[in-house]
Design an enzyme around this catalytic site. Sequence first.
Site, PDB file in Angstrom:
ATOM      1  N   GLU A 188       0.829  -1.190   0.000  1.00  0.00           N
ATOM      2  CA  GLU A 188       0.000   0.000   0.000  1.00  0.00           C
ATOM      3  C   GLU A 188       0.874   1.254   0.000  1.00  0.00           C
ATOM      4  OE1 GLU A 188      -2.922  -0.250   3.180  1.00  0.00           O
ATOM      5  OE2 GLU A 188      -2.768  -2.444   3.175  1.00  0.00           O
ATOM      6  N   GLU A 239     -10.022   6.308   1.939  1.00  0.00           N
ATOM      7  CA  GLU A 239     -10.426   5.598   3.155  1.00  0.00           C
ATOM      8  C   GLU A 239     -10.391   6.570   4.318  1.00  0.00           C
ATOM      9  OE1 GLU A 239      -8.807   2.022   6.152  1.00  0.00           O
ATOM     10  OE2 GLU A 239      -7.751   2.491   4.282  1.00  0.00           O
TER      11      GLU A 239
END
Length: 398
Positions: A204, A312
Amino acid sequence: MGMAGFTVALMMIGMIISPCVYGKEFSDHQEIKVERLLKRLNKHALISIKSEDGDIIDCVPIHSQPAFDHPLLKNHIIQMKPSFIPESTSTYTKKKINATQAWHKNGRCPKNTVPIRRIKKEDILRSKSIKSYGKKTTPSSPQATTFDPSKGHEYAVMNSMNGTFFGTQFSVNIWKPEVQVADEFSLAQTWLVSGVGTTRNTIEAGLQVYPRIYGDNNLRLFVYWTADGYQSTGCYNNACSGFVQRSNLITVGGTYTTVSEYDGDQYDLSMLIWKDGENWWLKVGEELVGYWPGKLFNSLGDGATIVQWGGEIVNLETGGKHTTTDMGSGHFADEGFKKSSYFRNLMTIDETNTLIEPQGVYPTTGHDNCYNIKAGDAGSSWGVNFFYGGPGQNERCP
């Protein structure tokens, strides 16, 4: 007073003072553990640079960086440069910016050193525990859970169709979202995912505002990884060993101060992640930042099975209401360019190391009244693109 009475008195005194003694012992024990962790994380620096954002950047000899504390990397030979870099065929010309990190104003790290953001005592003390410092305390991938927004994490992401992928390239719009409370965060990132459940591997990278980790509301570059579904492996940046930094110009965890303005100038940052041999490299802009060694993973050795891009946030429902934490610009996807956040020129890398546009991408969201996502125009110079984001709590998202 008889001997029995004297003994009882001593016991009573002991009952009174024991908690203080134990408390001090516990405090001293914690202090030792914190200092031990700081010593392990903060390596000897050739020079240190004080940044205007409050960070201290230590220029650490490249072979002494925290990555090599990992037991699987004890005899690791640094890959000084990748054997190849996938080339993009995009013809889109954007406004050129100098997306430098804040610490550059006060100095640069010399050759053969890497800039490592110094971890401070208060950084560790903000964590829920010493052991959990730098880690995600709950699963944090749209594919790692049953996607129940009530569990605290909310997403607005685009997903690739299932396949085999050896990297991704994209440009992400740079915004500085407002975060309501310190234990919440807001980020824009990509996920490269393989495996399922506790065998899930992820790589990520992206941009985030996360007060609990950094102690401020600055927008920062971050990397993350896990090899066991966020159970015990992986962490942000250099908070645990793993990610090997190669650049002496860009530091993971470093602040960006050039950000987009609502209905004004827009800035974005290009990112490229790709598998070169067994390692997974990260390029930000034109800079080779570093790589995740293949030894950290298991299923990712055969490539990722899904790629995701998007936003997010964490919603702690402070006061019993949905958080006001922004995702992206804090404006809904429908507002479009200059107002909502975007990802553009999404690409994936196939088994021939070729950059191709992903086909059949599809959205995943939780509360569309809080944060949403909308595919951009097809066939434009932006390639595969989308807008996303939102303000959190509002009339439709109480």
